[in-house]
Write a protein that holds these residues in place. Structure first.
Motif, PDB file in Angstrom:
ATOM      1  N   ASP A  75      40.448  40.950  44.136  1.00 48.76           N
ATOM      2  CA  ASP A  75      38.792  40.827  43.555  1.00 48.76           C
ATOM      3  C   ASP A  75      39.477  40.901  41.745  1.00 48.76           C
ATOM      4  OD1 ASP A  75      37.465  39.958  45.875  1.00 48.76           O
ATOM      5  OD2 ASP A  75      36.993  42.353  45.786  1.00 48.76           O
ATOM      6  N   GLN A  79      39.490  37.895  39.273  1.00 50.62           N
ATOM      7  CA  GLN A  79      38.358  37.947  37.695  1.00 50.62           C
ATOM      8  C   GLN A  79      39.066  38.328  37.121  1.00 50.62           C
ATOM      9  OE1 GLN A  79      35.707  37.832  37.518  1.00 50.62           O
ATOM     10  NE2 GLN A  79      35.475  38.132  39.628  1.00 50.62           N
ATOM     11  N   ARG A 169      41.143  35.570  50.092  1.00 50.68           N
ATOM     12  CA  ARG A 169      39.645  36.280  49.273  1.00 50.68           C
ATOM     13  C   ARG A 169      39.419  35.182  49.754  1.00 50.68           C
ATOM     14  NH1 ARG A 169      36.740  37.619  43.794  1.00 50.68           N
ATOM     15  NH2 ARG A 169      36.643  35.288  43.845  1.00 50.68           N
TER      16      ARG A 169
END
Length: 356
Positions: A75, A79, A169
């Motif tokens: 994650d 980002q 993901r």
């Protein structure tokens, strides 16, 4: 040439010819067997290398997967790979590098790649240029198959174990994690200790650099440096025998090419100095047997000459005298059984020839 002399020369020559032929056969057979045994031992190093390489890559993959399969890390990378307006529309590569440095465990280099395989952030130094990394088969396979890939890289004269893991993901690819470990001398030492032969890992030198110096293997290291082009030219995955030599030494080596991207690399297992000809210890028992048989055969030839052929030649000389009218002759020559029987048969004839 008298018959006895001819027999002696021919018999001796035949024995010597057979002895020389036997010695040549023994030396060829021993050398052939010794070389075959040496090559079998050298091939063991190739097997050991493949097993150790598989173990090192598996270990690297497990360590990299600990990070690549961490949802928090994935994650954060996802980002950070989004262009940040506060950074002028670039990605936050510095924070990814810091995270890689903190989380890197058990390998020398960690690199995060974007969805196209371009390096974004790294911890550790990898000199391979970004375009080569993006085009590398391991990177391309990891992107297309969404599965981890392992392999070997040659980067500016250095050898690396490499693992490329997809960062997923929800099944979607977010980027790639590349982990690499430098292959150092300890790897070659481990192979050498298990296979009981000297081992060298050679690879294509960096562009513009000179050939590598001696690998610390004495004269064989110098010979390998001189023959580096032919060593790295071996393409048969099973390996190929190569003779190393200088003015004073010679040894057999077994070259196994390593499947690597970015350049050529090879594992070279080196046997001991070759001891050929009469100095080969393995040939001594056979040579001793040949010498013993040759001496025994020569003794038989000499004995036959001394007890049969030489007495017969002397008898012939006596008979020639008798043929010229000499009537006071008696043969007293000693020798083998056939000589004695001839003497006993000829003497009465000579005595009767004297009677009026």
């Amino acid at each position: 040439m008298k018959p006895a002399t001819r027999f002696l020369l021919l018999g001796t020559g035949a024995v010597l010819l057979l002895a020389v032929t036997a010695v040549a056969g023994i030396l060829w057979q021993v050398e052939h067997a010794t070389r075959g045994h040496a090559l079998d031992q050298l091939r063991v190093a190739s097997t050991v290398e493949r097993e150790l390489e598989a173990n090192r890559l598996s270990e690297l993959q497990l360590r990299a997967d600990l990070l690549a399969q961490d949802p928090a890390f994935v994650d954060y990378v996802a980002q950070s790979l989004i262009p940040n307006p506060q950074l002028g529309g670039t990605v936050d590569s510095a924070s990814i590098s810091d995270l890689l440095k903190d989380r890197r465990r058990g390998y020398d280099i960690a690199v995060v790649l974007d969805l196209q395989g371009r390096p974004v952030a790294a911890s550790g130094i990898l000199l391979k240029d970004h375009a080569s990394i993006q085009r590398d088969p391991l990177v391309s396979a990891a992107i297309s198959q969404r599965q981890a890939q392992q392999g070997v890289w040659v980067d500016h004269g250095q050898l690396y174990w490499v693992s490329v893991s997809p960062l997923l993901r929800g099944g979607a690819l977010q980027g790639l994690l590349l982990a690499a470990s430098h292959v150092d001398d300890a790897f070659a030492t481990a192979i050498s200790r298990i296979a009981h032969v000297d081992v060298a890992l050679l690879m294509q030198p960096a562009p513009g650099s000179a050939l590598p110096p001696s690998t610390g293997l004495g004269w064989t290291g110098t010979a390998l440096s001189a023959q580096l082009a032919s060593v790295l030219a071996v393409s048969d995955s099973r390996g190929e025998a190569l003779t190393l030599s200088d003015d004073q030494h010679a040894a057999t080596a077994w070259v196994t090419p390593l499947k690597a991207s970015g350049g050529r690399a090879a594992l070279v297992a080196i046997g001991p100095d070759q001891v050929g000809g009469l100095a080969n210890p393995a040939a001594l028992p056979g040579l001793a047997g040949v010498v013993g048989l040759a001496l025994y055969a020569l003794l038989l030839v000499l004995l036959q000459w001394w007890r049969t052929w030489l007495p017969l030649q002397r008898m012939l000389a006596v008979l020639e005298l008798a043929g010229h009218g000499d009537q006071h002759l008696t043969i007293r020559i000693r020798g083998s059984a056939i000589v004695r029987r001839l003497r006993e048969g000829i003497n009465p004839l000579l005595h009767r020839a004297r009677q009026p």
